[in-house]
Motif scaffolding. Sequence first.
Motif, mmCIF file in Angstrom:
data_model
loop_
_atom_site.group_PDB
_atom_site.id
_atom_site.type_symbol
_atom_site.label_atom_id
_atom_site.label_comp_id
_atom_site.label_asym_id
_atom_site.label_seq_id
_atom_site.Cartn_x
_atom_site.Cartn_y
_atom_site.Cartn_z
ATOM 1 N N MET A 56 9.746 -29.922 5.012
ATOM 2 C CA MET A 56 8.343 -29.794 5.424
ATOM 3 C C MET A 56 8.244 -30.048 6.927
ATOM 4 O O MET A 56 8.696 -31.081 7.409
ATOM 5 C CB MET A 56 7.481 -30.796 4.650
ATOM 6 N N ASP A 57 7.650 -29.099 7.625
ATOM 7 C CA ASP A 57 7.413 -29.247 9.056
ATOM 8 C C ASP A 57 6.034 -29.903 9.218
ATOM 9 O O ASP A 57 5.005 -29.237 9.089
ATOM 10 C CB ASP A 57 7.461 -27.866 9.731
ATOM 11 N N VAL A 58 6.045 -31.219 9.458
ATOM 12 C CA VAL A 58 4.779 -31.959 9.519
ATOM 13 C C VAL A 58 4.199 -31.842 10.927
ATOM 14 O O VAL A 58 4.752 -32.363 11.886
ATOM 15 C CB VAL A 58 4.982 -33.445 9.131
ATOM 16 N N LYS A 59 3.079 -31.133 11.014
ATOM 17 C CA LYS A 59 2.436 -30.933 12.323
ATOM 18 C C LYS A 59 1.305 -31.929 12.543
ATOM 19 O O LYS A 59 1.023 -32.333 13.648
ATOM 20 C CB LYS A 59 1.881 -29.503 12.420
ATOM 21 N N GLN A 60 0.655 -32.302 11.447
ATOM 22 C CA GLN A 60 -0.518 -33.169 11.587
ATOM 23 C C GLN A 60 -0.654 -34.060 10.358
ATOM 24 O O GLN A 60 -0.606 -33.587 9.228
ATOM 25 C CB GLN A 60 -1.773 -32.305 11.744
ATOM 26 N N THR A 61 -0.809 -35.346 10.600
ATOM 27 C CA THR A 61 -1.076 -36.291 9.515
ATOM 28 C C THR A 61 -2.221 -37.181 9.949
ATOM 29 O O THR A 61 -2.197 -37.726 11.051
ATOM 30 C CB THR A 61 0.151 -37.176 9.226
ATOM 31 N N GLU A 62 -3.211 -37.307 9.079
ATOM 32 C CA GLU A 62 -4.308 -38.198 9.462
ATOM 33 C C GLU A 62 -4.749 -39.050 8.278
ATOM 34 O O GLU A 62 -4.711 -38.619 7.134
ATOM 35 C CB GLU A 62 -5.484 -37.405 10.035
ATOM 36 N N PHE A 63 -5.149 -40.271 8.613
ATOM 37 C CA PHE A 63 -5.679 -41.203 7.624
ATOM 38 C C PHE A 63 -7.034 -40.695 7.153
ATOM 39 O O PHE A 63 -7.879 -40.307 7.961
ATOM 40 C CB PHE A 63 -5.811 -42.586 8.264
ATOM 41 N N ILE A 64 -7.235 -40.643 5.837
ATOM 42 C CA ILE A 64 -8.521 -40.199 5.291
ATOM 43 C C ILE A 64 -9.405 -41.420 5.020
ATOM 44 O O ILE A 64 -10.458 -41.584 5.607
ATOM 45 C CB ILE A 64 -8.348 -39.378 3.991
#
Length: 196
Positions: A1-9
């Motif tokens: 998986m190419d993780v471009k964006q991760t954000e806390f919900i």
Amino acid sequence: MDVKQTEFIKSAVKPRDFPPATLPEVAFVGRSNVGKSSLINVLANRKALVRTSSTPGRTQLINFFNVNGLLTLVDLPGYGYAKAPPEVRKQWGPMIETYLAKRENLKAVVLILDIRRIPSDGDLQMLRWLENYNIPPILVLTKCDKLSKVERARQTGLIAAAIQRDKGMMLLFSALSRDGRDQVWQEIVRLLEVQA
């Protein structure tokens, strides 16, 4: 998986406070101090998405993180930490089981085990819950850099026997070297049926 964006919900305790069940979810669970936060941070390519601590029992809420707008990573509280306040420990079991039982978009659970330890009663209880609710487990053995190859093979066999699973189901992982990251993502993508 190419993780471009991760954000806390958000963080939540009760189902009414969970975010809308629009994306497939994979939850992460394990005994306190098993390396859960480090695993999530490595998967997300972030140093401190999830706060790591040398003090076990820090995660006391269910935390939701959006990855690439495609899926949600869910950080469940660690179990088995005796020094947490009794009222907090009492809430953990029901909170986790309610999430497992009621979350309809939950597709898999990453059950994290320390390769140096034989699975605890809490680990075995978690596996029973996953079987009971028909949730596929992804079995990840952390802290592999702490053992030699021979010791790793021996411990993997002992853990597989203790939880009555095939050795081939165990994914070996090291937060230090990041070994195993791609294999864990492959399994998540396969079970969640999302685009990598």
